[in-house]
Design a protein around this motif. Structure first.
Motif, mmCIF file in Angstrom:
data_model
loop_
_atom_site.group_PDB
_atom_site.id
_atom_site.type_symbol
_atom_site.label_atom_id
_atom_site.label_comp_id
_atom_site.label_asym_id
_atom_site.label_seq_id
_atom_site.Cartn_x
_atom_site.Cartn_y
_atom_site.Cartn_z
ATOM 1 N N ALA A 40 52.103 53.819 82.819
ATOM 2 C CA ALA A 40 51.176 53.757 81.343
ATOM 3 C C ALA A 40 50.396 52.032 80.974
ATOM 4 C CB ALA A 40 51.117 54.209 80.445
ATOM 5 N N ALA A 41 51.604 51.522 80.500
ATOM 6 C CA ALA A 41 50.657 49.995 80.753
ATOM 7 C C ALA A 41 50.172 49.600 81.651
ATOM 8 C CB ALA A 41 51.358 49.486 79.600
ATOM 9 N N VAL A 42 50.640 49.369 82.641
ATOM 10 C CA VAL A 42 50.077 48.477 84.066
ATOM 11 C C VAL A 42 48.486 49.581 84.314
ATOM 12 C CG1 VAL A 42 50.000 48.244 86.618
ATOM 13 C CG2 VAL A 42 51.750 47.839 84.798
ATOM 14 N N ASP A 43 48.882 50.855 83.927
ATOM 15 C CA ASP A 43 47.300 51.235 85.018
ATOM 16 C C ASP A 43 46.035 51.162 84.022
ATOM 17 O OD1 ASP A 43 48.541 52.058 87.253
ATOM 18 O OD2 ASP A 43 49.141 54.769 85.614
ATOM 19 N N ALA A 44 46.746 51.216 82.174
ATOM 20 C CA ALA A 44 45.755 50.592 81.042
ATOM 21 C C ALA A 44 45.208 49.454 80.829
ATOM 22 C CB ALA A 44 46.027 51.357 79.793
ATOM 23 N N GLY A 45 45.688 49.298 82.097
ATOM 24 C CA GLY A 45 44.769 47.036 82.119
ATOM 25 C C GLY A 45 45.718 46.367 81.103
ATOM 26 N N ARG A 46 47.069 47.375 80.499
ATOM 27 C CA ARG A 46 47.268 45.638 79.006
ATOM 28 C C ARG A 46 49.203 45.194 79.572
ATOM 29 N NH1 ARG A 46 46.443 45.123 74.775
ATOM 30 N NH2 ARG A 46 48.430 46.860 73.152
ATOM 31 N N GLY A 48 50.373 43.190 82.889
ATOM 32 C CA GLY A 48 50.619 42.709 84.691
ATOM 33 C C GLY A 48 51.195 41.730 85.152
ATOM 34 N N VAL A 49 51.965 43.281 85.186
ATOM 35 C CA VAL A 49 53.329 44.086 86.419
ATOM 36 C C VAL A 49 53.149 44.161 87.412
ATOM 37 C CG1 VAL A 49 54.779 45.487 86.537
ATOM 38 C CG2 VAL A 49 54.953 44.405 84.180
ATOM 39 N N GLU A 50 53.550 44.214 88.304
ATOM 40 C CA GLU A 50 53.540 43.764 89.955
ATOM 41 C C GLU A 50 54.416 45.064 90.522
ATOM 42 O OE1 GLU A 50 53.232 40.067 92.497
ATOM 43 O OE2 GLU A 50 52.618 39.332 91.148
ATOM 44 N N ASP A 51 55.922 44.856 89.145
ATOM 45 C CA ASP A 51 57.239 45.585 90.555
ATOM 46 C C ASP A 51 57.667 46.445 88.533
ATOM 47 O OD1 ASP A 51 59.417 46.025 91.386
ATOM 48 O OD2 ASP A 51 59.846 44.391 92.453
ATOM 49 N N ARG A 91 54.869 39.622 75.868
ATOM 50 C CA ARG A 91 54.225 38.624 76.079
ATOM 51 C C ARG A 91 54.136 38.161 77.521
ATOM 52 N NH1 ARG A 91 56.725 35.541 72.107
ATOM 53 N NH2 ARG A 91 57.585 34.648 73.098
ATOM 54 N N GLN A 92 55.920 38.248 78.036
ATOM 55 C CA GLN A 92 56.008 38.369 79.795
ATOM 56 C C GLN A 92 55.300 39.243 80.217
ATOM 57 O OE1 GLN A 92 60.090 37.984 80.274
ATOM 58 N NE2 GLN A 92 60.245 37.695 82.401
ATOM 59 N N PHE A 93 54.841 40.130 80.224
ATOM 60 C CA PHE A 93 53.903 41.309 80.578
ATOM 61 C C PHE A 93 52.825 40.869 80.813
ATOM 62 C CE2 PHE A 93 58.332 44.655 80.646
ATOM 63 C CZ PHE A 93 59.079 43.598 81.227
ATOM 64 N N GLY A 94 52.204 40.055 79.858
ATOM 65 C CA GLY A 94 50.657 40.379 79.779
ATOM 66 C C GLY A 94 50.230 40.570 78.091
ATOM 67 N N ILE A 95 50.387 41.196 77.356
ATOM 68 C CA ILE A 95 50.111 40.808 76.615
ATOM 69 C C ILE A 95 50.154 39.145 75.340
ATOM 70 C CG2 ILE A 95 50.870 41.587 74.248
ATOM 71 C CD1 ILE A 95 50.309 43.824 76.576
ATOM 72 N N PRO A 96 48.751 38.987 75.026
ATOM 73 C CA PRO A 96 48.791 37.663 74.387
ATOM 74 C C PRO A 96 49.349 37.869 73.429
ATOM 75 C CG PRO A 96 46.439 38.619 74.382
ATOM 76 C CD PRO A 96 47.164 39.872 75.339
ATOM 77 N N ALA A 97 49.920 36.598 72.822
ATOM 78 C CA ALA A 97 51.606 36.107 71.931
ATOM 79 C C ALA A 97 50.633 36.891 70.116
ATOM 80 C CB ALA A 97 50.833 34.739 71.775
ATOM 81 N N ASP A 98 49.668 36.959 69.773
ATOM 82 C CA ASP A 98 49.082 37.220 68.581
ATOM 83 C C ASP A 98 48.908 39.076 68.158
ATOM 84 O OD1 ASP A 98 46.753 37.686 70.156
ATOM 85 O OD2 ASP A 98 45.605 36.716 68.680
ATOM 86 N N GLU A 99 48.726 39.155 70.212
ATOM 87 C CA GLU A 99 49.213 40.919 70.381
ATOM 88 C C GLU A 99 50.030 41.633 69.924
ATOM 89 O OE1 GLU A 99 47.174 44.707 70.139
ATOM 90 O OE2 GLU A 99 47.344 43.227 69.492
ATOM 91 N N ALA A 100 51.557 40.940 70.276
ATOM 92 C CA ALA A 100 52.834 41.393 70.662
ATOM 93 C C ALA A 100 53.438 40.566 68.950
ATOM 94 C CB ALA A 100 53.296 40.147 71.433
ATOM 95 N N GLU A 101 52.531 39.762 68.990
ATOM 96 C CA GLU A 101 53.480 39.971 67.303
ATOM 97 C C GLU A 101 52.945 40.798 66.236
ATOM 98 O OE1 GLU A 101 52.971 35.777 65.369
ATOM 99 O OE2 GLU A 101 53.497 34.862 67.281
ATOM 100 N N ARG A 102 51.246 41.722 66.307
ATOM 101 C CA ARG A 102 51.083 42.604 65.655
ATOM 102 C C ARG A 102 52.038 44.165 65.927
ATOM 103 N NH1 ARG A 102 48.230 46.638 66.313
ATOM 104 N NH2 ARG A 102 47.499 47.258 68.703
ATOM 105 N N ILE A 103 51.783 44.035 67.174
ATOM 106 C CA ILE A 103 52.626 45.546 68.009
ATOM 107 C C ILE A 103 53.860 45.338 67.203
ATOM 108 C CG2 ILE A 103 53.888 46.594 69.776
ATOM 109 C CD1 ILE A 103 50.927 45.327 71.255
#
Length: 119
Positions: A40-46, A48-51, A91-103
């Motif tokens: 769901a996160a990949v489909d929503a563009g959140r 960047g996971v290939e596998d 962050r590894q999956f593509g979320i910016p650091a500031d957004e990851a910290e907020r989450i």
């Protein structure tokens, strides 16, 4: 939430540590839910996971390593450690650091462990 169950539920934690990687490949329990959430996160563009399978393996490995570390270091702050691991995965999956910290700063739902495992 999984990272925070090791201290209050050490017996459950030991089961997860012993069987966690095989549970990550299971067609029931939390593995299909995790794959669904990653997809769901990949489909929503959140994300960047290939596998998806590799992303799940990375998540399960991080969760297992965190649990083992918390058992071996009883004075370690489990909540802070869980947040750091979660932020790193996001962050590894593509979320910016500031957004990851907020989450990671969001309040977790108040749920019972038994209810979570039943899903």
């Amino acid at each position: 939430m999984t990272g925070r169950l090791h201290r209050p539920h050490p017996e459950l934690s030991r089961i997860l540590l012993h069987h966690g990687l095989e549970l990550a490949r299971s067609e029931s329990g939390s593995a299909p839910r995790a794959v669904h959430d990653i997809r769901a996160a990949v489909d929503a563009g959140r994300f960047g996971v290939e596998d998806l399978d590799l992303a799940l393996a990375m998540t399960a490995g991080a969760a297992s390593a965190l649990g083992a570390l918390l058992h071996s270091q009883p004075d370690r702050d489990d909540a802070r450690s869980a947040d750091l691991v979660t932020s790193g995965l996001l962050r590894q999956f593509g979320i910016p650091a500031d957004e990851a910290e907020r989450i990671c700063a969001l309040d977790l739902p108040d749920i019972e462990v038994a209810d979570t495992l039943a899903r």
